[in-house]
Design a protein around this motif. Structure first.
Motif, PDB file in Angstrom:
ATOM      1  N   GLY A 224      -8.638   5.235   9.709  1.00  0.00           N
ATOM      2  CA  GLY A 224      -9.198   3.924   9.382  1.00  0.00           C
ATOM      3  C   GLY A 224      -9.635   3.824   7.932  1.00  0.00           C
ATOM      4  O   GLY A 224      -9.429   2.800   7.267  1.00  0.00           O
ATOM      5  N   ILE A 225     -10.243   4.885   7.416  1.00  0.00           N
ATOM      6  CA  ILE A 225     -10.661   4.893   6.015  1.00  0.00           C
ATOM      7  C   ILE A 225      -9.445   4.789   5.101  1.00  0.00           C
ATOM      8  O   ILE A 225      -9.435   4.011   4.135  1.00  0.00           O
ATOM      9  N   HIS A 226      -8.420   5.563   5.406  1.00  0.00           N
ATOM     10  CA  HIS A 226      -7.213   5.531   4.568  1.00  0.00           C
ATOM     11  C   HIS A 226      -6.581   4.146   4.567  1.00  0.00           C
ATOM     12  O   HIS A 226      -6.162   3.638   3.532  1.00  0.00           O
ATOM     13  N   THR A 227      -6.537   3.519   5.736  1.00  0.00           N
ATOM     14  CA  THR A 227      -5.980   2.164   5.824  1.00  0.00           C
ATOM     15  C   THR A 227      -6.801   1.173   4.999  1.00  0.00           C
ATOM     16  O   THR A 227      -6.241   0.305   4.304  1.00  0.00           O
ATOM     17  N   ALA A 228      -8.115   1.292   5.034  1.00  0.00           N
ATOM     18  CA  ALA A 228      -8.980   0.377   4.311  1.00  0.00           C
ATOM     19  C   ALA A 228      -8.846   0.548   2.799  1.00  0.00           C
ATOM     20  O   ALA A 228      -9.004  -0.415   2.039  1.00  0.00           O
ATOM     21  N   PHE A 229      -8.549   1.748   2.357  1.00  0.00           N
ATOM     22  CA  PHE A 229      -8.500   2.042   0.919  1.00  0.00           C
ATOM     23  C   PHE A 229      -7.120   1.802   0.296  1.00  0.00           C
ATOM     24  O   PHE A 229      -7.006   1.782  -0.932  1.00  0.00           O
ATOM     25  N   THR A 230      -6.088   1.638   1.122  1.00  0.00           N
ATOM     26  CA  THR A 230      -4.722   1.547   0.583  1.00  0.00           C
ATOM     27  C   THR A 230      -4.040   0.255   1.015  1.00  0.00           C
ATOM     28  O   THR A 230      -4.473  -0.431   1.925  1.00  0.00           O
ATOM     29  N   GLU A 231      -2.916  -0.031   0.339  1.00  0.00           N
ATOM     30  CA  GLU A 231      -2.097  -1.179   0.693  1.00  0.00           C
ATOM     31  C   GLU A 231      -0.635  -0.820   0.456  1.00  0.00           C
ATOM     32  O   GLU A 231      -0.313   0.110  -0.286  1.00  0.00           O
TER      33      GLU A 231
END
Length: 235
Positions: A224-231
């Motif tokens: 979830g953190i990785h998804t929130a930080f990347t696009e």
């Protein structure tokens, strides 16, 4: 002196007040000249600082950000998953699979390393507010060690993002991502030592097109953190 102290820490851990790291005791065990020891290390705090540095730099996981087995898994997944996946959804699923397996394994493996146990002991001592021998020097040393670890993890995230067609969102960096992940793992590690089932109990959840998978709670959080930080990088 350092070799004897490292073996002692491996066997006993490092006590909060460094009570098991007495210079006179180590001098006897190592069979080295007392005058030489005190010329190099004028007090116990100076010796402990060098001991901690030696413990971290001898740990292969410190150089890579992961233990060897977890890093091998990540490298293997990078070599295959990103190329096989064609659509953005498949790439995201492949990345989640890397995180799902790597985080679950590393969460358990890191607890067994001497360097990690020493880091947790010393960070707890520094943050306790109690008088710690060499407190400011130890704080500076931990800051240096964590900084080097974060740099390595940031580079790993750059590789992962490039392999899976992602980039950092404007306003945050790979190092910010590494900080967020480290803080999450640290917190879960603390609670895991108190109540392992609270953290380690498997969760079966569907996070995307791959459907239901069995996840470690830390893996869900890191995903979830990785998804929130990347696009995604636009095609």
């Amino acid at each position: 002196m350092l070799e004897v102290a490292v073996e002692r820490v491996k066997a006993e851990g490092l006590q909060l007040d460094y009570a098991n790291i007495e210079l006179e005791d180590l001098i006897r065990a190592a069979g080295v000249p007392r005058s030489t020891v005190f010329r190099i290390w004028p007090d116990r705090a100076a010796f402990v600082a060098d001991l901690v540095r030696a413990l971290f730099e001898a740990d292969p996981g410190f150089e890579t950000g992961f233990d060897d087995e977890t890093l091998g898994f990540v490298e293997q997944a990078l070599a295959g998953s990103a190329d096989v996946a064609s659509s953005p959804e498949e790439k995201e699923a492949a990345l989640r699979e890397v995180l799902r397996a790597a985080v679950a394994h590393n969460m358990a493996a890191v607890e067994d390393t001497v360097a990690w146990r020493v880091y947790r002991t010393m960070s707890a001592a520094v943050s306790s507010g109690d008088a710690v021998p060499g407190g400011e020097e130890i704080r500076a040393l931990l800051s240096e060690i964590v900084g080097r670890y974060l740099d390595r993890m940031a580079e790993l995230y750059r590789v992962l993002n490039a392999a899976f067609g992602l980039r950092m969102r404007p306003g945050v960096s790979e190092r910010d991502l590494a900080v967020a992940v480290m803080a999450t793992i640290d917190g879960m590690g603390d609670h895991r030592r108190i109540n392992p089932e609270l953290i380690d109990g498997p969760r079966t959840v569907a996070l995307g097109v791959e459907g239901e998978r069995e996840w470690h709670l830390a893996g869900i959080a890191i995903s979830g953190i990785h998804t929130a930080f990347t696009e995604r990088i636009a095609a």
